[in-house]
Enzyme design. Structure first.
Site, PDB file in Angstrom:
ATOM      1  N   ASN A  64       0.858  -1.186   0.000  1.00  0.00           N
ATOM      2  CA  ASN A  64       0.000   0.000   0.000  1.00  0.00           C
ATOM      3  C   ASN A  64       0.895   1.238   0.000  1.00  0.00           C
ATOM      4  OD1 ASN A  64      -1.788   2.058   0.585  1.00  0.00           O
ATOM      5  ND2 ASN A  64      -2.258   1.367   2.665  1.00  0.00           N
ATOM      6  N   TRP A  65       0.983   1.860  -1.152  1.00  0.00           N
ATOM      7  CA  TRP A  65       1.886   3.020  -1.272  1.00  0.00           C
ATOM      8  C   TRP A  65       1.324   4.256  -0.588  1.00  0.00           C
ATOM      9  CZ3 TRP A  65       3.696   3.151  -7.145  1.00  0.00           C
ATOM     10  CH2 TRP A  65       4.320   1.925  -7.455  1.00  0.00           C
ATOM     11  N   LYS A  66       0.067   4.242  -0.228  1.00  0.00           N
ATOM     12  CA  LYS A  66      -0.595   5.416   0.361  1.00  0.00           C
ATOM     13  C   LYS A  66      -0.414   6.630  -0.565  1.00  0.00           C
ATOM     14  CE  LYS A  66      -0.076   3.282   4.821  1.00  0.00           C
ATOM     15  NZ  LYS A  66       0.047   3.417   6.256  1.00  0.00           N
TER      16      LYS A  66
ATOM     17  N   HIS B 121      -9.317   0.988   5.408  1.00  0.00           N
ATOM     18  CA  HIS B 121      -8.015   1.219   6.042  1.00  0.00           C
ATOM     19  C   HIS B 121      -8.221   2.178   7.224  1.00  0.00           C
ATOM     20  CE1 HIS B 121      -3.937   2.580   6.755  1.00  0.00           C
ATOM     21  NE2 HIS B 121      -3.542   1.480   6.126  1.00  0.00           N
TER      22      HIS B 121
ATOM     23  N   GLU C 213      -6.664   4.657   8.172  1.00  0.00           N
ATOM     24  CA  GLU C 213      -6.520   6.075   7.835  1.00  0.00           C
ATOM     25  C   GLU C 213      -7.805   6.621   7.196  1.00  0.00           C
ATOM     26  OE1 GLU C 213      -2.861   5.550   5.665  1.00  0.00           O
ATOM     27  OE2 GLU C 213      -1.885   5.033   7.557  1.00  0.00           O
TER      28      GLU C 213
ATOM     29  N   GLU D  16      -4.978  -5.010  10.963  1.00  0.00           N
ATOM     30  CA  GLU D  16      -3.941  -3.998  11.137  1.00  0.00           C
ATOM     31  C   GLU D  16      -4.172  -3.242  12.447  1.00  0.00           C
ATOM     32  OE1 GLU D  16      -2.140  -2.801   7.111  1.00  0.00           O
ATOM     33  OE2 GLU D  16      -3.903  -1.564   7.416  1.00  0.00           O
TER      34      GLU D  16
ATOM     35  N   GLY E   3       2.822   2.303  10.784  1.00  0.00           N
ATOM     36  CA  GLY E   3       3.751   3.420  10.591  1.00  0.00           C
ATOM     37  C   GLY E   3       4.495   3.829  11.844  1.00  0.00           C
TER      38      GLY E   3
ATOM     39  N   SER F 268       3.863  -2.115  10.338  1.00  0.00           N
ATOM     40  CA  SER F 268       5.322  -2.149  10.508  1.00  0.00           C
ATOM     41  C   SER F 268       5.956  -3.494  10.149  1.00  0.00           C
ATOM     42  CB  SER F 268       5.710  -1.719  11.932  1.00  0.00           C
ATOM     43  OG  SER F 268       5.291  -0.387  12.157  1.00  0.00           O
TER      44      SER F 268
ATOM     45  N   GLY G 170       2.978  -1.080   4.318  1.00  0.00           N
ATOM     46  CA  GLY G 170       2.955   0.344   3.993  1.00  0.00           C
ATOM     47  C   GLY G 170       4.355   0.845   3.695  1.00  0.00           C
ATOM     48  N   GLY G 171       5.011   1.394   4.708  1.00  0.00           N
ATOM     49  CA  GLY G 171       6.327   2.030   4.542  1.00  0.00           C
ATOM     50  C   GLY G 171       7.321   1.192   3.747  1.00  0.00           C
TER      51      GLY G 171
HETATM   52  P1  PGA Z   1       3.095   0.280   7.692  1.00  0.00           P
HETATM   53  O1  PGA Z   1       1.613   0.468   7.116  1.00  0.00           O
HETATM   54  O2  PGA Z   1       3.648  -0.977   7.083  1.00  0.00           O
HETATM   55  O3  PGA Z   1       3.848   1.515   7.249  1.00  0.00           O
HETATM   56  O4  PGA Z   1       2.981   0.188   9.177  1.00  0.00           O
HETATM   57  C1  PGA Z   1       0.736  -0.611   6.962  1.00  0.00           C
HETATM   58  C2  PGA Z   1      -0.577  -0.138   6.382  1.00  0.00           C
HETATM   59  O5  PGA Z   1      -1.010   0.960   6.730  1.00  0.00           O
HETATM   60  O6  PGA Z   1      -1.210  -0.830   5.571  1.00  0.00           O
END
Ligand code: PGA
Length: 254
Positions: free
Chosen positions: A9-11, A98, A100, A170, A176, A216, A237-238
């Site tokens: 997930n590149w966000k 998600h 967010e 998650e 993050g 993470s 994510g990251g």
């Molecule tokens: P992260 O994000 O790997 O940066 O913790 C995961 C996600 O939000 O899907």
């Protein structure tokens, strides 16, 4: 056998040239180095979908996903993107719910129920996200919360529909933050989610659904997390923004 999946997930990151470079690197590394049958899903911002789709070409194990979609087919919804548009751009997966989106865009379980069933009607596979905030875990209410999220958003689906859903657990406190859930915490929650599905539908249905862990995940911890019996992969994510790290996470299944 459940499908193993590693989704990136590149966000809201990467310009188009940056995204194309990242995707090309990942595609080449995955083709050259990975020795397992996990599906890899690249999930860029909407505007890059077509560009990344043409790079993926006809790969058998690399797929394209979107980060959200609207709950109506078309119409006067300025700034929104429909499931049908995503399919036409080459996406086959869509992340829904998600944390967010829940936090910053006020998406509720009721809205997500509509989005999930709409995505399925359009042949998009939802990656439905659930997970608790830190205070909920500290209060010992994480299982209750996740149960409610799953029930409200998914339990209106038929057996055949829910079998097509991918779930991502998650924990919000791990996203993050560099703080990963322990492999035991992930396994415990994944088994709990699978049991809810078994109780509502059947053990067969529960055993067919891929449940991903997100929060993470890094090359250093992926192997231990993915080796848990109820963890079928990760939503990254990251680390999905670094081709070497993301590929090494996919290789954790080797
Ligand atoms: P992260 O994000 O790997 O940066 O913790 C995961 C996600 O939000 O899907």
């Amino acid at each position: 056998m459940r499908k193993k999946i590693v989704a990136g997930n590149w966000k809201m990151n990467c310009t188009l040239p940056e995204g194309k470079k990242l995707a090309s690197e990942v595609i080449h590394m995955v083709e050259d180095e990975v020795n397992n049958d996990a599906d890899v899903i690249l999930i860029p911002p909407f505007i890059h979908l077509t560009g990344i789709h043409s790079l993926i070409g006809s790969s058998n194990n690399i797929f394209l996903g979107a980060q959200n979609c609207h709950q109506h087919q078309s119409g006067a919804f300025t700034g929104e993107v429909s499931a049908e548009m995503l399919i036409s751009a080459g996406a086959t997966y869509v992340i829904l719910g998600h944390s967010e989106r829940r936090e910053y865009f006020h998406e509720t379980d009721e809205l997500l129920a509509d989005k999930v069933s709409f995505a399925l009607d359009n042949n998009l596979t939802p990656i439905f996200c659930c997970g608790e905030k830190l205070e909920v875990r500290e209060a010992g209410k994480h299982e209750d919360l996740v149960k409610t999220q799953v029930e409200k958003a998914l339990f209106g689906l038929t057996k055949d529909q829910i079998k097509k859903v991918v779930i991502a657990y998650e924990p919000v406190w791990a996203i993050g933050t560099g703080k990963t859930a322990t492999a035991e915490q992930a396994q415990e929650m994944h088994a709990f989610i699978r049991k809810q599905i078994a109780d509502k539908y059947s053990q067969d249905v529960a055993d067919s659904i891929s449940i991903l862990y997100g929060g993470s995940v890094k090359p250093e911890n992926a192997k231990e997390i993915f080796s848990q019996p109820d963890v079928d992969g990760g939503l990254i994510g990251g680390a999905s923004l670094k081709s070497r790290d993301f590929t090494n996470i996919v290789k954790a299944f080797d």
